[in-house]
Write an enzyme that holds these catalytic residues in place. Structure first.
Site, mmCIF file in Angstrom:
data_model
loop_
_atom_site.group_PDB
_atom_site.id
_atom_site.type_symbol
_atom_site.label_atom_id
_atom_site.label_comp_id
_atom_site.label_asym_id
_atom_site.label_seq_id
_atom_site.Cartn_x
_atom_site.Cartn_y
_atom_site.Cartn_z
ATOM 1 N N ARG A 79 3.801 -12.004 -62.953
ATOM 2 C CA ARG A 79 4.635 -10.863 -63.564
ATOM 3 C C ARG A 79 6.168 -10.884 -63.339
ATOM 4 N NH1 ARG A 79 3.421 -7.193 -60.135
ATOM 5 N NH2 ARG A 79 4.199 -5.619 -61.030
ATOM 6 N N CYS A 80 6.988 -10.663 -64.200
ATOM 7 C CA CYS A 80 8.422 -10.669 -63.899
ATOM 8 C C CYS A 80 8.666 -9.829 -62.821
ATOM 9 C CB CYS A 80 8.995 -10.420 -65.341
ATOM 10 S SG CYS A 80 8.731 -8.787 -65.596
ATOM 11 N N THR A 81 8.104 -8.614 -62.703
ATOM 12 C CA THR A 81 8.315 -7.757 -61.477
ATOM 13 C C THR A 81 7.642 -7.949 -60.500
ATOM 14 O OG1 THR A 81 6.754 -6.085 -62.625
ATOM 15 C CG2 THR A 81 9.204 -5.875 -63.377
ATOM 16 N N THR A 100 2.171 -19.170 -77.424
ATOM 17 C CA THR A 100 1.015 -19.679 -78.069
ATOM 18 C C THR A 100 -0.249 -19.419 -77.240
ATOM 19 O OG1 THR A 100 2.643 -21.512 -78.804
ATOM 20 C CG2 THR A 100 0.206 -22.242 -78.303
ATOM 21 N N ARG A 141 -3.172 0.893 -71.308
ATOM 22 C CA ARG A 141 -1.633 0.966 -71.261
ATOM 23 C C ARG A 141 -0.938 0.850 -72.521
ATOM 24 N NH1 ARG A 141 1.978 -2.578 -67.338
ATOM 25 N NH2 ARG A 141 4.140 -1.473 -67.784
ATOM 26 N N GLU A 190 14.353 -9.731 -71.918
ATOM 27 C CA GLU A 190 13.783 -9.515 -70.491
ATOM 28 C C GLU A 190 13.384 -10.859 -70.052
ATOM 29 O OE1 GLU A 190 14.470 -5.183 -70.704
ATOM 30 O OE2 GLU A 190 14.068 -6.734 -69.167
ATOM 31 N N ARG A 192 7.250 -2.340 -64.015
ATOM 32 C CA ARG A 192 7.752 -1.811 -64.993
ATOM 33 C C ARG A 192 7.389 -0.451 -65.374
ATOM 34 N NH1 ARG A 192 5.728 -3.503 -70.539
ATOM 35 N NH2 ARG A 192 4.386 -4.544 -69.132
ATOM 36 N N ASN A 216 2.145 -13.722 -70.442
ATOM 37 C CA ASN A 216 1.328 -12.636 -69.363
ATOM 38 C C ASN A 216 0.894 -11.412 -69.954
ATOM 39 O OD1 ASN A 216 4.006 -11.754 -69.442
ATOM 40 N ND2 ASN A 216 4.044 -11.343 -67.204
ATOM 41 N N TYR A 217 1.245 -10.863 -70.864
ATOM 42 C CA TYR A 217 1.194 -9.606 -71.715
ATOM 43 C C TYR A 217 1.025 -9.769 -73.040
ATOM 44 C CZ TYR A 217 1.469 -6.705 -67.017
ATOM 45 O OH TYR A 217 1.567 -6.089 -66.001
ATOM 46 N N ASP A 241 13.294 -22.599 -82.773
ATOM 47 C CA ASP A 241 14.759 -22.635 -83.042
ATOM 48 C C ASP A 241 14.839 -22.180 -84.393
ATOM 49 O OD1 ASP A 241 16.259 -25.265 -81.043
ATOM 50 O OD2 ASP A 241 15.232 -23.424 -80.669
HETATM 51 P P1 NAP Z 1 8.463 -18.792 -71.910
HETATM 52 O O1 NAP Z 1 7.895 -20.317 -71.554
HETATM 53 O O2 NAP Z 1 10.111 -18.506 -71.827
HETATM 54 O O3 NAP Z 1 7.935 -18.354 -73.392
HETATM 55 C C1 NAP Z 1 8.519 -16.904 -73.708
HETATM 56 C C2 NAP Z 1 8.251 -17.063 -75.333
HETATM 57 O O4 NAP Z 1 9.226 -17.753 -76.036
HETATM 58 C C3 NAP Z 1 6.972 -17.672 -75.891
HETATM 59 O O5 NAP Z 1 6.482 -16.960 -77.134
HETATM 60 C C4 NAP Z 1 7.391 -18.907 -76.343
HETATM 61 O O6 NAP Z 1 6.556 -19.772 -77.274
HETATM 62 C C5 NAP Z 1 8.647 -18.593 -76.882
HETATM 63 N N1 NAP Z 1 9.506 -19.848 -77.022
HETATM 64 C C6 NAP Z 1 9.662 -21.002 -76.515
HETATM 65 N N2 NAP Z 1 10.558 -21.643 -76.864
HETATM 66 C C7 NAP Z 1 11.306 -21.033 -77.745
HETATM 67 C C8 NAP Z 1 12.356 -21.380 -78.592
HETATM 68 N N3 NAP Z 1 13.075 -22.513 -78.628
HETATM 69 N N4 NAP Z 1 12.808 -20.291 -79.376
HETATM 70 C C9 NAP Z 1 12.000 -19.193 -79.659
HETATM 71 N N5 NAP Z 1 10.967 -18.887 -78.846
HETATM 72 C C10 NAP Z 1 10.656 -19.837 -78.088
HETATM 73 O O7 NAP Z 1 7.986 -17.743 -70.979
HETATM 74 P P2 NAP Z 1 6.322 -17.543 -70.507
HETATM 75 O O8 NAP Z 1 6.074 -18.636 -69.799
HETATM 76 O O9 NAP Z 1 5.608 -17.195 -71.866
HETATM 77 O O10 NAP Z 1 6.732 -16.272 -69.527
HETATM 78 C C11 NAP Z 1 7.069 -16.436 -68.114
HETATM 79 C C12 NAP Z 1 8.517 -16.314 -68.053
HETATM 80 O O11 NAP Z 1 8.657 -15.060 -68.763
HETATM 81 C C13 NAP Z 1 8.671 -15.965 -66.571
HETATM 82 O O12 NAP Z 1 10.077 -16.489 -66.288
HETATM 83 C C14 NAP Z 1 9.089 -14.431 -66.414
HETATM 84 O O13 NAP Z 1 9.651 -14.110 -65.476
HETATM 85 C C15 NAP Z 1 9.155 -14.066 -67.980
HETATM 86 N N6 NAP Z 1 8.820 -12.816 -68.072
HETATM 87 C C16 NAP Z 1 9.789 -11.775 -68.042
HETATM 88 C C17 NAP Z 1 9.315 -10.393 -68.365
HETATM 89 C C18 NAP Z 1 10.482 -9.231 -68.202
HETATM 90 O O14 NAP Z 1 9.898 -8.043 -68.907
HETATM 91 N N7 NAP Z 1 11.620 -9.484 -67.941
HETATM 92 C C19 NAP Z 1 8.067 -10.089 -68.767
HETATM 93 C C20 NAP Z 1 7.279 -11.444 -68.649
HETATM 94 C C21 NAP Z 1 7.830 -12.689 -68.601
HETATM 95 P P3 NAP Z 1 5.495 -20.629 -76.724
HETATM 96 O O15 NAP Z 1 4.237 -19.911 -76.071
HETATM 97 O O16 NAP Z 1 4.948 -21.389 -78.126
HETATM 98 O O17 NAP Z 1 6.198 -21.734 -75.860
HETATM 99 O O1 G3P Z 2 6.101 -9.593 -66.552
HETATM 100 C C1 G3P Z 2 5.572 -8.220 -67.391
HETATM 101 C C2 G3P Z 2 6.588 -7.457 -66.904
HETATM 102 O O2 G3P Z 2 6.883 -6.650 -67.863
HETATM 103 C C3 G3P Z 2 5.962 -6.632 -65.732
HETATM 104 O O3 G3P Z 2 5.199 -5.367 -66.127
HETATM 105 O O4 G3P Z 2 3.832 -3.351 -65.598
HETATM 106 O O5 G3P Z 2 3.377 -5.646 -64.562
HETATM 107 O O6 G3P Z 2 5.359 -4.423 -63.813
HETATM 108 P P1 G3P Z 2 4.361 -4.583 -65.040
#
Ligand code: NAP
Ligand code: G3P
Length: 487
Positions: free
Chosen positions: A292-294, A189, A112, A259, A448, A163-164, A224
Site C-alpha cells: 500500500r502506498c500509505t 496489467t 469501499r 499519486e 488514505r 494494488n487497488y 507512452d
Molecule cells: P507502476 O508499475 O508504476 O504501474 C502503475 C500503472 O502505470 C500501471 O497501470 C502500469 O501499467 C502503468 N504504466 C507503466 N508504465 C507506463 C508508461 N510508460 N506510461 C503509462 N502508464 C504506464 O506501479 P504499480 O506497481 O502498479 O504500483 C506500485 C507503486 O505505485 C508503488 O510505488 C506505490 O507506492 C505506488 N502507489 C501509489 C499510490 C498512491 O495513492 N500514492 C497508490 C497505489 C500505489 P502496467 O501494469 O501494464 O505496467
Molecule cells: O496504495 C493505495 C493507497 O491509496 C492506500 O490506500 O486505503 O490502503 O491507505 P489505503
C-alpha cells in the site's frame, strides 16, 4: 455477470464505444495468479490504432455526456454501486486470484468502492460556481458581474496501479464522470481483469457508449502512446514515482493528478501509548503485505522507549497470520504480487543484515511469500531507511528527540503521509507542522481513507490532490461569463 475461470480459454475484451472488442493484433497477455501461477484470464494487447479508437470514442461521446444533468450522471454511479454490491463476492474472488489480496481486504475494497461511488454521486450534485461583482476592484463600476461555473476538462485518461484495481480505478472514473468528463481507463496489467469487470458493471449501470472505454496492454509497450495521445485532456495516474516522473516528462501541457510512491514514517514520542502505537504500526505496515502506498514504511522512535516498543512490535508481528489466500480465509500477510517484487524486498533485507541492522522478526521467504520482517537499529546508510519496499519489511530508526525525528523524516524524497504518536497535543502539532508530507495522522496508522478527505503526496509522492471533491475540482475548470450592464 461473467464468471471468472482460470483457464486460458477465458479471453477478456476491451470496452470501446459500447462494444466489447478483441484486438486485431491477435496478441493476448496472460494474467497469472500470484498465488499459484495459474492462468486467471487473458487480456488483449491493444494496438495503437485501437487506442486511437478508444480515444476517438471518448472524444465523440463527450458533448452528449456533459449536457446530461448531473443527476442523470449521478444515477449511473449509484447504479454501478448497487451492481458492485450485488456482485461483491465474484469481484472479491477475482481480486484474490488476480492480485493475491487476502479475503478481508478484497471484500473491503469492493464495499469501499460502492460507498465511494455513492458519495461521489452526491458530491457531484454539489459542484457549484460563484458570482463576483466588478466594483470590488478599484477603478471598476458596479456594472460588471462575473458568473463562474465549473466545466469538465474533456477526455480523462485514468491509469491505475495493481494494488487497488477496483478502488483506484473508480477513484478516478467516478469523479471524472460525475463532472461530465469521458474516460479512457488503462488498468494495471496485473489487475486488468478486475478493471474490465468494473467496466462491464458500468455498462450494465447504463453508461452511454463511448463515455467509458478501456485499453489494456503493458505500460512498458503502449503506455507512452496512450499518455501522449492528442485526445487526452487530463491524466489521472496512480503508481510508482518512476513511472509518474516519466509520464510527467513526456506529456506537454497536459494537466495531471499523480499519486505516487511513499516512505511513510511512524514517529513515536516518549509519552506515546506504546501498546496502541504498536497495534497501529503493525496494522499499517503489514496489511496486504505492505503493498500500500500509505503503508507504514519506517518507524522513527525516541530511544528511551525504543526497547519497549520493539518488544511490543515483535509480539504482535509473531501473531500475524501468514499464508496463501487460496488456503486460508483470515490472513494478514500474503504472497507478493511478483517474484520481482519479492526479490526487491529481499534485497533490502539482505542489505540491512549486511550493514548490521538487528533482525527482530521474519527475514526469510518461501517463494513470493516474505515473512513480516522487523529490523531494529537501522542506520541511515542502509537502503531500508530510504527505499520503498512495497512489501512486509519495516525498519526501526532510533533518535534522541522529536527534532531529530523530524529531520530524518523530511530527508526522504517522499512526502505522502506520516504518523505521530504522542499524548501531548502541543508536540503533535509541533511535529505535524514541520513534516513535509500531504497528511499527518495523530495516533493512527497512515491511511488514505476516509475517501472524502484530501489525499495528496508532495515531493516524490505526487502532485495534485485526490479525495472526492478534490478530484472533481481537479477534473473541472472555471468558466467565467461576464455580464456588462449598460449603466
Ligand atoms: P507502476 O508499475 O508504476 O504501474 C502503475 C500503472 O502505470 C500501471 O497501470 C502500469 O501499467 C502503468 N504504466 C507503466 N508504465 C507506463 C508508461 N510508460 N506510461 C503509462 N502508464 C504506464 O506501479 P504499480 O506497481 O502498479 O504500483 C506500485 C507503486 O505505485 C508503488 O510505488 C506505490 O507506492 C505506488 N502507489 C501509489 C499510490 C498512491 O495513492 N500514492 C497508490 C497505489 C500505489 P502496467 O501494469 O501494464 O505496467
Ligand atoms: O496504495 C493505495 C493507497 O491509496 C492506500 O490506500 O486505503 O490502503 O491507505 P489505503
Amino acid at each position: 455477470m461473467f464468471s471468472v475461470i482460470r483457464s486460458e480459454e477465458k479471453s477478456f475484451r476491451n470496452l470501446v464505444n459500447g462494444e466489447w472488442k478483441d484486438s486485431t493484433s491477435g496478441r493476448f497477455i496472460e494474467i497469472r495468479s500470484p498465488l499459484d501461477d495459474s492462468i486467471v484470464g487473458r487480456v488483449p494487447a491493444m494496438t495503437t490504432g485501437e487506442v486511437d479508437e478508444a480515444m476517438e470514442a471518448a472524444r465523440n461521446a463527450q458533448d452528449a455526456w456533459r449536457i446530461k444533468t448531473v443527476s442523470e450522471r449521478a444515477e449511473i454511479l449509484n447504479a454501478a454501486a448497487d451492481l458492485l454490491i450485488e456482485n461483491q463476492e465474484e469481484i472479491a474472488n477475482l481480486l484474490i486470484l488476480e492480485i493475491g489480496k487476502d479475503h478481508k481486504s478484497a471484500r473491503s475494497e469492493v464495499v469501499r468502492t460502492a460507498d465511494f461511488l455513492r458519495f461521489t454521486a452526491d458530491s457531484g450534485k454539489n459542484i457549484t460556481g460563484e458570482s463576483l461583482p466588478g466594483d470590488s476592484f478599484p477603478g471598476f463600476k458596479n456594472n460588471k458581474i462575473s458568473v463562474v461555473k465549473r466545466e469538465p476538462l474533456g477526455v480523462v485518461l485514468a491509469i491505475s496501479p495493481f494494488n487497488y484495481p477496483v478502488n483506484l480505478s473508480v477513484s478516478k472514473i467516478a469523479p471524472a464522470l460525475v463532472a461530465g468528463n469521458t474516460v479512457v481507463l488503462k488498468p494495471a496489467t496485473q489487475g486488468s481483469l478486475s478493471g474490465l469487470y468494473l467496466a462491464r458493471l458500468f455498462q450494465h449501470a447504463g453508461i452511454p457508449d463511448g463515455v467509458l472505454n478501456t485499453v489494456t496492454g503493458k505500460g512498458s509497450e503502449i503506455g507512452d502512446y496512450i499518455t501522449t495521445h492528442k485526445d487526452v485532456d487530463f491524466i489521472n495516474f496512480t503508481g510508482s514515482t518512476e513511472i509518474g516522473r516519466h509520464i510527467s516528462k513526456i506529456t506537454e501541457m497536459v494537466p495531471a493528478l499523480m499519486e505516487l510512491g511513499g516512505k511513510d514514517a511512524a514517529i513515536v514520542l516518549a509519552d506515546a501509548d506504546l501498546e496502541m502505537t504498536a497495534g497501529q504500526i503493525v496494522a499499517g505496515a503489514f496489511s496486504y503485505s505492505g503493498q500500500r502506498c500509505t503503508a507504514v514504511k519506517r518507524i522513527i522512535v525516541i530511544d528511551t522507549v525504543a526497547d519497549k516498543l520493539v518488544e511490543l512490535l515483535r509480539n504482535k508481528i509473531l501473531d500475524l497470520k501468514v499464508g496463501n489466500p487460496l488456503e486460508h480465509e483470515a490472513l494478514d500477510v500474503v504472497p507478493l504480487i511478483s517474484t520481482k517484487s519479492a526479490d526487491f524486498v529481499c534485497g533490502l533485507i539482505d542489505d540491512a543484515k549486511q550493514k548490521g541492522a538487528k533482525l527482530i522478526a521474519g527475514g526469510s521467504r518461501t517463494g513470493n511469500l516474505v515473512e513480516p520482517t522487523l529490523f531494529d537499529y537501522v542506520t541511515l546508510d542502509m537502503r531500508l531507511a530510504w527505499e520503498e519496499p512495497f512489501g512486509p519489511v519495516v525498519p526501526v530508526i532510533r533518535v534522541h528527540d522529536k527534532d531529530e525525528a523530524i529531520k530524518i523524516a523530511n530527508e526522504s524524497e517522499y512526502g505522502l503521509q506520516s504518523s505521530v504518536f504522542t499524548n501531548n497535543i502541543n508536540d503533535a502539532f509541533y511535529v505535524a507542522d514541520k513534516l513535509e508530507v500531504g497528511t499527518v495522522q495523530v495516533n493512527n496508522k497512515t491511511e488514505r481513507g476516509p475517501d472524502h478527505f484530501p489525499f495528496l503526496g508532495v515531493k516524490a509522492s505526487g502532485m495534485g490532490t485526490q479525495g472526492i471533491k478534490y478530484s472533481i475540482e481537479s477534473m473541472t475548470r472555471p468558466k467565467a461569463t461576464i455580464i456588462n450592464i449598460n449603466l
